[in-house]
Design a protein around this motif. Structure first.
Motif, PDB file in Angstrom:
ATOM      1  N   VAL A 175       0.832  -1.205   0.000  1.00 27.45           N
ATOM      2  CA  VAL A 175       0.000   0.000   0.000  1.00 27.45           C
ATOM      3  C   VAL A 175       0.870   1.262   0.000  1.00 27.45           C
ATOM      4  N   SER A 176       2.009   1.207   0.651  1.00 29.89           N
ATOM      5  CA  SER A 176       2.900   2.371   0.688  1.00 29.89           C
ATOM      6  C   SER A 176       3.496   2.680  -0.680  1.00 29.89           C
ATOM      7  N   LEU A 177       3.531   1.681  -1.552  1.00 27.21           N
ATOM      8  CA  LEU A 177       4.045   1.909  -2.910  1.00 27.21           C
ATOM      9  C   LEU A 177       3.010   2.556  -3.839  1.00 27.21           C
ATOM     10  N   LEU A 178       1.743   2.539  -3.439  1.00 27.34           N
ATOM     11  CA  LEU A 178       0.702   3.079  -4.322  1.00 27.34           C
ATOM     12  C   LEU A 178       0.849   4.581  -4.575  1.00 27.34           C
ATOM     13  N   PRO A 179       1.247   5.407  -3.609  1.00 23.62           N
ATOM     14  CA  PRO A 179       1.432   6.844  -3.911  1.00 23.62           C
ATOM     15  C   PRO A 179       2.696   7.152  -4.723  1.00 23.62           C
ATOM     16  N   VAL A 180       3.562   6.174  -4.922  1.00 23.06           N
ATOM     17  CA  VAL A 180       4.813   6.408  -5.654  1.00 23.06           C
ATOM     18  C   VAL A 180       4.494   6.661  -7.126  1.00 23.06           C
ATOM     19  N   GLU A 181       4.937   7.803  -7.633  1.00 21.71           N
ATOM     20  CA  GLU A 181       4.652   8.187  -9.017  1.00 21.71           C
ATOM     21  C   GLU A 181       5.838   7.991  -9.948  1.00 21.71           C
ATOM     22  N   SER A 182       7.037   8.025  -9.405  1.00 20.40           N
ATOM     23  CA  SER A 182       8.235   7.844 -10.231  1.00 20.40           C
ATOM     24  C   SER A 182       9.334   7.230  -9.385  1.00 20.40           C
ATOM     25  N   ILE A 183      10.383   6.794 -10.033  1.00 16.14           N
ATOM     26  CA  ILE A 183      11.490   6.143  -9.322  1.00 16.14           C
ATOM     27  C   ILE A 183      12.157   7.092  -8.336  1.00 16.14           C
ATOM     28  N   PHE A 232      -2.434   3.714   5.694  1.00 12.66           N
ATOM     29  CA  PHE A 232      -1.030   3.752   5.298  1.00 12.66           C
ATOM     30  C   PHE A 232      -0.833   4.440   3.947  1.00 12.66           C
ATOM     31  N   PHE A 233      -1.854   4.429   3.109  1.00 10.78           N
ATOM     32  CA  PHE A 233      -1.797   5.224   1.883  1.00 10.78           C
ATOM     33  C   PHE A 233      -1.712   6.709   2.229  1.00 10.78           C
ATOM     34  N   ALA A 235      -5.436  12.329  -2.455  1.00 10.33           N
ATOM     35  CA  ALA A 235      -6.218  12.019  -3.656  1.00 10.33           C
ATOM     36  C   ALA A 235      -6.243  10.509  -3.812  1.00 10.33           C
ATOM     37  N   PHE A 236      -7.437   9.934  -3.742  1.00 13.91           N
ATOM     38  CA  PHE A 236      -7.554   8.481  -3.847  1.00 13.91           C
ATOM     39  C   PHE A 236      -7.391   8.036  -5.296  1.00 13.91           C
ATOM     40  N   THR A 237      -6.624   6.990  -5.488  1.00 10.46           N
ATOM     41  CA  THR A 237      -6.271   6.536  -6.831  1.00 10.46           C
ATOM     42  C   THR A 237      -7.035   5.264  -7.202  1.00 10.46           C
ATOM     43  N   ARG A 238      -6.967   4.915  -8.473  1.00  9.37           N
ATOM     44  CA  ARG A 238      -7.595   3.689  -8.971  1.00  9.37           C
ATOM     45  C   ARG A 238      -7.033   2.460  -8.263  1.00  9.37           C
ATOM     46  N   SER A 239      -5.731   2.466  -8.046  1.00 13.57           N
ATOM     47  CA  SER A 239      -5.089   1.315  -7.407  1.00 13.57           C
ATOM     48  C   SER A 239      -5.547   1.159  -5.954  1.00 13.57           C
ATOM     49  N   LEU A 240      -5.786   2.268  -5.257  1.00 12.44           N
ATOM     50  CA  LEU A 240      -6.255   2.197  -3.871  1.00 12.44           C
ATOM     51  C   LEU A 240      -7.666   1.620  -3.815  1.00 12.44           C
ATOM     52  N   LEU A 250       0.984  -7.996  -6.493  1.00 10.07           N
ATOM     53  CA  LEU A 250       0.373  -7.590  -7.768  1.00 10.07           C
ATOM     54  C   LEU A 250      -0.300  -6.225  -7.690  1.00 10.07           C
ATOM     55  N   ILE A 251      -0.805  -5.853  -6.521  1.00 10.85           N
ATOM     56  CA  ILE A 251      -1.588  -4.610  -6.384  1.00 10.85           C
ATOM     57  C   ILE A 251      -0.845  -3.370  -6.883  1.00 10.85           C
ATOM     58  N   PRO A 252       0.454  -3.170  -6.572  1.00 15.95           N
ATOM     59  CA  PRO A 252       1.122  -1.950  -7.046  1.00 15.95           C
ATOM     60  C   PRO A 252       1.181  -1.813  -8.572  1.00 15.95           C
ATOM     61  N   PHE A 253       0.950  -2.918  -9.305  1.00 17.32           N
ATOM     62  CA  PHE A 253       0.982  -2.849 -10.773  1.00 17.32           C
ATOM     63  C   PHE A 253      -0.336  -2.361 -11.357  1.00 17.32           C
TER      64      PHE A 253
END
Length: 398
Positions: free
Chosen positions: A124-132, A257-258, A271-276, A393-396
């Protein structure tokens, strides 16, 4: 030769006399068994080697002295200690005891739930990550702040449940430390209290409201689930028990945690995302399956102690196939979500990944023997492995 127990006693009493030597000493016969049986008597032997050598080496002793010498020979026996082995034996005993206690704590902490908590928070912590570039020291520090108190709270929750389930676990899980006697109830209470205190202390110190709220909700839900007081002990009621697990695993973990990473680590607006949304919906299915399936191998003890789980009320077979169908439905929905993505990589990973997990699940379900408790328990642990895989799989999903 004396037994290892006697070695340990002699070593602790005369450490300055034995290292690197072989000592011959004599013990009164009526005290021999005190040594061999590791008596608690602090004065169970004395070394007479010099006194006996004076008898043997001096031919001018009187008849009276020779008479006493004969009595001593009659009522004493000779023992030897090979001291080169003493220190390794004591060392091995210490490490064996330490490893045994660590193993007991490992089982007390219910590692499959602890791993589920850790993998879920990382995912879940990886979901807000937008770039490397977001994978910075700041991100990893925020992740550690989320992981440590959450794992500590997880130990509180599972430990508290064991404290109130000792009689049930004598039937369902006799290998747990409180049931087997490896931990006393006092030790269990101390562990639970210590980890609860450390979890809340970290939550306050890290100054992240969503993190502290997640800890507080987990504490409250875990407490009402297990504590045997009026209006509590929700695990006795199937629907309330499932609600406890679903509320924490499916909702609190995802949102708290998001927001912790997005707002209080990256300092970005919420901002809630599709992945969340996908993660929350999928984990509602999965948490319901875990809540239902965990009681299938425990049906004997639950029935004996009045725990009205779905497995007790509906039967193991019906609950088992309900769990399988719920998971297959969730995997099918996940494949549809993945296929609708505009990203080719997301389509490949989510469709192929969930399809593979669904086929493995179906294959294993066909071969399960519901009359074999060990087989059911093994399948339950397999469900947890699917839980871990889903968080990979969720972060993808983007």
């Amino acid at each position: 030769m004396l037994s290892n127990h006697a070695h340990a006693c002699f070593f602790s009493k005369y450490p300055h006399k034995i290292i690197g030597y072989v000592i011959q000493f004599q013990v009164l016969v009526n005290q021999k068994y005190n040594i061999l049986n590791r008596s608690n008597n602090e004065h169970f032997f004395r070394c007479w080697s010099q006194r006996f050598s004076s008898f043997a080496d001096n031919p001018n002793h009187s008849a009276k002295s020779n008479f006493h010498h004969g009595l001593l020979r009659k009522y004493c026996f000779v023992a030897q200690l090979e001291n080169a082995e003493l220190e390794p034996d004591c060392s091995r005993s210490f490490w064996a005891g330490a490893l045994k206690q660590l193993n007991a704590f490992y089982r007390f902490s219910r590692p499959h739930t602890m791993m589920g908590t850790a993998i879920g928070i990382i995912s879940v912590s990886l979901l807000p990550v937008e770039s490397i570039s977001d994978l910075s020291p700041t991100f990893f520090m925020g992740l550690i702040k989320a992981l440590l108190p959450s794992i500590f709270m997880n130990i509180y929750v599972v430990g508290l449940n064991q404290l109130f389930d000792i009689q049930i676990d004598k039937v369902n899980k006799p290998d747990l430390p409180l049931v087997s006697g490896e931990f006393s109830i006092g030790v269990g209470i101390a562990i639970v209290a210590a980890f609860c205190f450390m979890s809340f202390a970290m939550g306050l110190m890290f100054q992240s409201p969503p993190l502290f709220c997640a800890l507080l909700i987990s504490f409250l839900v875990g407490s009402v689930y297990s504590i045997n007081l009026p209006f509590l002990r929700w695990k006795r009621h199937a629907l309330l028990a499932a609600t406890c697990i679903l509320s924490v695993r499916a909702i609190v973990v995802q949102f708290a945690f998001f927001i912790h990473i997005l707002k209080y680590t990256f300092r970005r607006p919420i901002a809630f995302t599709r992945s969340l949304v996908f993660a929350t919906a999928f984990m509602c299915f999965f948490s319901a399956v875990i809540a239902l399936f965990k009681d299938i191998p425990d049906v004997d003890g639950d029935r004996s102690f009045g725990i009205q789980s779905f497995s007790v009320r509906l039967g193991q077979q019906r609950v088992f196939w309900l769990c399988i169908n719920l998971l297959l439905t969730a995997y099918g929905a996940a494949m549809v979500v993945g296929a609708s993505s505009s990203s080719i990589s997301t389509k490949l990973v989510t469709v192929l990944g969930h399809g593979t997990l669904a086929s493995i699940l179906w294959h294993r379900a066909q071969s399960l023997d519901l009359k074999n408790k060990a087989s059911i328990t093994s399948f339950y642990m397999f469900i947890w492995k699917l839980f871990y895989a889903e968080y990979l799989l969720i972060p993808f999903v983007r």
